[in-house]
Design a protein around this motif. Structure first.
Motif, mmCIF file in Angstrom:
data_model
loop_
_atom_site.group_PDB
_atom_site.id
_atom_site.type_symbol
_atom_site.label_atom_id
_atom_site.label_comp_id
_atom_site.label_asym_id
_atom_site.label_seq_id
_atom_site.Cartn_x
_atom_site.Cartn_y
_atom_site.Cartn_z
ATOM 1 N N GLY A 25 0.793 -1.219 0.000
ATOM 2 C CA GLY A 25 0.000 0.000 0.000
ATOM 3 C C GLY A 25 0.827 1.270 0.000
ATOM 4 O O GLY A 25 0.348 2.332 0.371
ATOM 5 N N ALA A 78 -10.909 0.639 -11.096
ATOM 6 C CA ALA A 78 -11.004 -0.003 -9.772
ATOM 7 C C ALA A 78 -9.615 -0.229 -9.179
ATOM 8 O O ALA A 78 -9.422 -0.061 -7.970
ATOM 9 C CB ALA A 78 -11.761 -1.316 -9.876
ATOM 10 N N ASP A 79 -8.643 -0.582 -10.013
ATOM 11 C CA ASP A 79 -7.271 -0.782 -9.528
ATOM 12 C C ASP A 79 -6.704 0.528 -8.972
ATOM 13 O O ASP A 79 -6.038 0.531 -7.938
ATOM 14 C CB ASP A 79 -6.361 -1.271 -10.658
ATOM 15 N N ARG A 81 -8.427 3.092 -7.800
ATOM 16 C CA ARG A 81 -9.112 3.408 -6.540
ATOM 17 C C ARG A 81 -8.535 2.584 -5.393
ATOM 18 O O ARG A 81 -8.284 3.112 -4.304
ATOM 19 C CB ARG A 81 -10.621 3.140 -6.667
ATOM 20 N N GLU A 82 -8.320 1.313 -5.632
ATOM 21 C CA GLU A 82 -7.748 0.449 -4.582
ATOM 22 C C GLU A 82 -6.339 0.904 -4.214
ATOM 23 O O GLU A 82 -5.983 0.965 -3.039
ATOM 24 C CB GLU A 82 -7.727 -1.001 -5.059
ATOM 25 N N GLY A 85 -6.553 3.925 -2.095
ATOM 26 C CA GLY A 85 -7.429 3.794 -0.948
ATOM 27 C C GLY A 85 -8.697 4.625 -1.078
ATOM 28 O O GLY A 85 -9.212 5.139 -0.090
ATOM 29 N N SER A 87 -12.755 5.227 -2.145
ATOM 30 C CA SER A 87 -14.007 4.462 -2.109
ATOM 31 C C SER A 87 -14.547 4.270 -3.524
ATOM 32 O O SER A 87 -14.104 4.927 -4.471
ATOM 33 C CB SER A 87 -15.042 5.202 -1.263
ATOM 34 N N ALA A 88 -15.528 3.399 -3.654
ATOM 35 C CA ALA A 88 -16.151 3.150 -4.951
ATOM 36 C C ALA A 88 -16.813 4.408 -5.499
ATOM 37 O O ALA A 88 -16.982 4.546 -6.712
ATOM 38 C CB ALA A 88 -17.160 2.019 -4.833
#
Length: 126
Positions: A25, A78-79, A81-82, A85, A87-88
């Motif tokens: 992370g 989505a990658d 965003r992950e 950190g 949110s959707a």
């Protein structure tokens, strides 16, 4: 570096740094030459998205696209965003990071004719 397991193995060097920082992370490292004699990699601690500079966001997005390409995958919203950190609900922020990285010419869409929802990206060199 030991905490990220970077020092434990020898081999493809930079791929291992990117993999270790991503899985922990952490933001992408910065790599540069030191007096033309050796390569220096600087690893950064986790920083909240809103405190990350545009340059750092672009570098992180590019490195994640490179890592995805190495394992025969492609980068998605989505990658991103992950990775940051987010949110959707923060699809717009992730899209902005991707757009900035596209504008710098570092990544390209796998299929430019795909609907925005299904877009995937690879490094320009892939």
């Amino acid at each position: 570096m030991r905490k990220c397991s970077i020092c434990e193995e020898r081999g493809s060097g930079y791929d291992k740094i990117v993999t270790a920082t991503s899985s922990s992370g952490l933001p992408a490292s910065r790599v540069g030459q030191q007096q033309g004699r050796f390569t220096r990699a600087t690893i950064f601690s986790k920083v909240p998205f809103d405190l990350t500079s545009k340059e750092d966001r672009v570098r992180i997005c590019y490195m994640q696209a490179c890592l995805a390409s190495v394992i025969a995958e492609a980068l998605t919203n989505a990658d991103v965003r992950e990775l940051f950190g987010l949110s959707a609900d923060a699809k717009v922020k992730a899209s902005r990071v991707i757009r900035d990285t596209l504008e710098r010419g570092l990544i390209q869409p796998v299929d430019p004719d795909t609907a925005p929802r299904y877009m995937r990206y690879v490094p320009l060199w892939a």
